[in-house]
Motif scaffolding. Structure first.
Motif, PDB file in Angstrom:
ATOM      1  N   ALA A 103       0.821  -1.155   0.073  1.00 49.78           N
ATOM      2  CA  ALA A 103       0.072  -0.033   0.181  1.00 49.78           C
ATOM      3  C   ALA A 103       0.892   1.259   0.043  1.00 49.78           C
ATOM      4  O   ALA A 103       0.419   2.027  -0.659  1.00 49.78           O
ATOM      5  CB  ALA A 103      -0.879  -0.124   1.165  1.00 49.78           C
ATOM      6  N   GLY A 104       2.013   1.429   0.900  1.00 54.51           N
ATOM      7  CA  GLY A 104       2.797   2.320   0.611  1.00 54.51           C
ATOM      8  C   GLY A 104       3.546   2.710  -0.581  1.00 54.51           C
ATOM      9  O   GLY A 104       3.716   3.703  -1.065  1.00 54.51           O
ATOM     10  N   LEU A 105       3.979   1.446  -1.280  1.00 53.98           N
ATOM     11  CA  LEU A 105       4.535   1.617  -2.322  1.00 53.98           C
ATOM     12  C   LEU A 105       3.703   2.367  -3.553  1.00 53.98           C
ATOM     13  O   LEU A 105       4.105   3.161  -4.442  1.00 53.98           O
ATOM     14  CB  LEU A 105       5.097   0.217  -2.972  1.00 53.98           C
ATOM     15  N   ARG A 106       2.480   1.862  -3.251  1.00 49.40           N
ATOM     16  CA  ARG A 106       1.172   2.512  -4.488  1.00 49.40           C
ATOM     17  C   ARG A 106       1.277   3.858  -4.293  1.00 49.40           C
ATOM     18  O   ARG A 106       0.641   4.531  -5.151  1.00 49.40           O
ATOM     19  CB  ARG A 106       0.013   1.659  -4.191  1.00 49.40           C
ATOM     20  N   GLN A 107       1.560   4.471  -3.079  1.00 45.20           N
ATOM     21  CA  GLN A 107       1.573   5.897  -2.976  1.00 45.20           C
ATOM     22  C   GLN A 107       2.619   6.669  -3.496  1.00 45.20           C
ATOM     23  O   GLN A 107       2.404   7.842  -3.304  1.00 45.20           O
ATOM     24  CB  GLN A 107       1.296   6.282  -1.391  1.00 45.20           C
ATOM     25  N   ILE A 108       3.613   6.015  -3.814  1.00 44.17           N
ATOM     26  CA  ILE A 108       4.929   6.788  -4.439  1.00 44.17           C
ATOM     27  C   ILE A 108       4.452   7.201  -5.796  1.00 44.17           C
ATOM     28  O   ILE A 108       4.405   6.288  -6.721  1.00 44.17           O
ATOM     29  CB  ILE A 108       6.164   5.983  -4.286  1.00 44.17           C
ATOM     30  N   PRO A 109       4.699   8.660  -6.424  1.00 42.91           N
ATOM     31  CA  PRO A 109       4.500   8.942  -7.460  1.00 42.91           C
ATOM     32  C   PRO A 109       5.526   8.327  -8.533  1.00 42.91           C
ATOM     33  O   PRO A 109       6.639   8.372  -8.165  1.00 42.91           O
ATOM     34  CB  PRO A 109       4.789  10.405  -7.709  1.00 42.91           C
ATOM     35  N   THR A 110       4.859   7.813  -9.683  1.00 44.05           N
ATOM     36  CA  THR A 110       5.769   7.376 -10.438  1.00 44.05           C
ATOM     37  C   THR A 110       6.657   8.085 -11.390  1.00 44.05           C
ATOM     38  O   THR A 110       7.770   7.720 -11.808  1.00 44.05           O
ATOM     39  CB  THR A 110       4.824   6.319 -11.681  1.00 44.05           C
ATOM     40  N   ASP A 111       6.221   9.474 -11.447  1.00 46.77           N
ATOM     41  CA  ASP A 111       7.061  10.314 -12.031  1.00 46.77           C
ATOM     42  C   ASP A 111       8.204  10.571 -11.586  1.00 46.77           C
ATOM     43  O   ASP A 111       9.463  11.123 -12.317  1.00 46.77           O
ATOM     44  CB  ASP A 111       6.238  11.759 -12.317  1.00 46.77           C
ATOM     45  N   MET A 112       8.388  10.514 -10.147  1.00 45.84           N
ATOM     46  CA  MET A 112       9.964  10.532  -9.545  1.00 45.84           C
ATOM     47  C   MET A 112      10.724   9.388 -10.217  1.00 45.84           C
ATOM     48  O   MET A 112      11.910   9.665 -10.259  1.00 45.84           O
ATOM     49  CB  MET A 112       9.647  10.298  -7.985  1.00 45.84           C
ATOM     50  N   TYR A 113      10.463   8.372 -10.273  1.00 45.39           N
ATOM     51  CA  TYR A 113      11.097   7.241 -10.782  1.00 45.39           C
ATOM     52  C   TYR A 113      11.732   7.563 -12.337  1.00 45.39           C
ATOM     53  O   TYR A 113      12.740   7.197 -12.625  1.00 45.39           O
ATOM     54  CB  TYR A 113      10.437   5.987 -10.714  1.00 45.39           C
ATOM     55  N   GLU A 114      10.506   8.287 -13.171  1.00 46.75           N
ATOM     56  CA  GLU A 114      10.792   8.633 -14.351  1.00 46.75           C
ATOM     57  C   GLU A 114      11.848   9.521 -14.518  1.00 46.75           C
ATOM     58  O   GLU A 114      12.808   9.543 -15.347  1.00 46.75           O
ATOM     59  CB  GLU A 114       9.499   8.924 -15.112  1.00 46.75           C
ATOM     60  N   ALA A 115      11.750  10.427 -13.701  1.00 47.45           N
ATOM     61  CA  ALA A 115      12.828  11.591 -13.804  1.00 47.45           C
ATOM     62  C   ALA A 115      14.232  11.219 -13.114  1.00 47.45           C
ATOM     63  O   ALA A 115      15.009  11.519 -13.729  1.00 47.45           O
ATOM     64  CB  ALA A 115      12.450  12.902 -12.684  1.00 47.45           C
ATOM     65  N   ALA A 116      14.099  10.118 -12.145  1.00 47.16           N
ATOM     66  CA  ALA A 116      15.249   9.696 -11.910  1.00 47.16           C
ATOM     67  C   ALA A 116      16.169   8.855 -12.764  1.00 47.16           C
ATOM     68  O   ALA A 116      17.367   8.747 -13.222  1.00 47.16           O
ATOM     69  CB  ALA A 116      15.255   8.762 -10.641  1.00 47.16           C
ATOM     70  N   SER A 117      15.252   8.019 -13.881  1.00 43.55           N
ATOM     71  CA  SER A 117      15.803   7.238 -14.885  1.00 43.55           C
ATOM     72  C   SER A 117      16.142   8.245 -15.967  1.00 43.55           C
ATOM     73  O   SER A 117      17.336   7.784 -16.533  1.00 43.55           O
ATOM     74  CB  SER A 117      14.839   6.424 -15.387  1.00 43.55           C
ATOM     75  N   LEU A 118      15.771   9.457 -16.084  1.00 51.72           N
ATOM     76  CA  LEU A 118      16.226  10.198 -16.896  1.00 51.72           C
ATOM     77  C   LEU A 118      17.873  10.645 -16.798  1.00 51.72           C
ATOM     78  O   LEU A 118      18.561  10.998 -17.501  1.00 51.72           O
ATOM     79  CB  LEU A 118      15.221  11.086 -17.531  1.00 51.72           C
ATOM     80  N   ASP A 119      17.583  10.924 -15.326  1.00 49.24           N
ATOM     81  CA  ASP A 119      19.222  11.373 -14.803  1.00 49.24           C
ATOM     82  C   ASP A 119      20.314  10.451 -14.691  1.00 49.24           C
ATOM     83  O   ASP A 119      21.248  10.509 -14.386  1.00 49.24           O
ATOM     84  CB  ASP A 119      18.906  12.076 -13.639  1.00 49.24           C
TER      85      ASP A 119
END
Length: 314
Positions: free
Chosen positions: A196-212
């Motif tokens: 449930a906690g993992l589902r609350q983390i915005p996916t765009d944060m991972y996308e931005a980190a992948s781009l970096d």
């Protein structure tokens, strides 16, 4: 005139009193009636036994004769003359220190696998949660004892590859680890909360980190763990309290003795022995209050240190 004024004031106050009572019965009384079973249970099954236990902890009581007041003698004996008390404390602390972190790590790993959006997620979630419902039962403890016996399933599997395994539950070096493995197997409850906690983390944060150019491990360390620390904190508190209270597996696997050589003598099992095997109910009550104090100190320490590593939205 004075009597007339008094009667008038009384007449004025009577409707006001009736209005208050009518408002109470209309607005508040239904709520108190619904709360009444809980209040009776709280006072009769929680507060009452706690007060009685606190009194008995200062007495010598064997269930057959009237309690004999001894003051702090039970506590003095516990900390100065009772070797089994310290043995049970050591076994319990070892169990807590190893079972809780391993269970949480395993639960988080499974939650992250399920969070990838695999098919049949509700089915997997229910299957993984099932051990948490069954793990503390007598039937599972008996099954666990058979699995790790000298001729149990584990040794049968090891024999297929030419390894002669020991009797895991009869060896003081491995008996406690079988209980730790059983505790880890009950990972379903913290896993559901982690998911449930993992589902609350915005996916765009991972996308931005992948781009970096951040690797998966760096994303886990810098994004997942910091944002998940409130959930980790909650799970750690709940699972640690449950570990301190663990009783049934140790009782069933050791036959209620804590053997071999007291290697599975949990604190709760020792408390049970003092209360219902030796009928030292006063001493057992003192043991119960020490356990309550220990859990309270741990919880207070956890909340005090949480400000240094738990990160909330603000």
């Amino acid at each position: 005139m004075a009597m007339q004024d008094a009667s008038l004031n009384k007449a004025e106050h009577q409707p006001l009193a009736r209005t208050k009572w009518s408002r109470f019965w209309q607005n508040d009384a239904p709520g108190y009636l619904f709360l009444l079973p809980w209040l009776i249970g709280f006072l009769g099954l929680t507060i009452g036994p706690m007060v009685t236990s606190a009194y008995l902890s200062l007495t010598d009581f064997d269930l057959l004769t009237a309690p004999n007041w001894v003051g702090a003698d039970n506590y003095i004996r516990m900390f100065t003359h009772d070797a089994k008390f310290w043995t049970s404390m050591r076994v319990t602390m070892f169990f807590v220190v190893f079972s809780v972190p391993l269970k949480l790590c395993f639960a988080l790993a499974v939650a992250m696998l399920l969070n990838r959006g695999i098919k049949g997620l509700p089915l997997y979630r229910a299957l993984f949660y099932l051990p948490s419902l069954l793990g503390a039962s007598v039937a599972i403890a008996i099954l666990w004892r058979q699995i790790f016996a000298g001729d149990g399933l584990v040794n049968q599997v090891l024999a297929m590859v030419g390894i002669q395994g020991p009797s895991w539950i009869s060896n003081p070096k491995t008996s406690l680890w079988t209980l730790i493995i059983l505790s880890i197997w009950q990972f379903g409850s913290p896993m559901i909360i982690f998911l449930a906690g993992l589902r609350q983390i915005p996916t765009d944060m991972y996308e931005a980190a992948s781009l970096d150019g951040a690797s998966k491990w760096r994303q886990f360390v810098k994004i997942t763990l910091p944002l998940l620390t409130p959930v980790v904190f909650f799970n750690a508190i709940i699972q640690t309290i449950e570990a301190f209270k663990s009783f049934t597996p140790a009782f069933i696997i050791s036959g209620g003795t804590g053997n071999p050589i007291n290697s599975t003598l949990f604190y709760t099992l020792y408390l049970y022995q003092e209360a219902f095997s030796f009928f030292r109910m006063g001493y057992a009550s003192a043991l119960a209050w020490v356990l309550l104090a220990l859990v309270g100190v741990f919880t207070a320490f956890s909340f005090f240190t949480s400000k240094y590593w738990v990160h909330y939205d603000e």
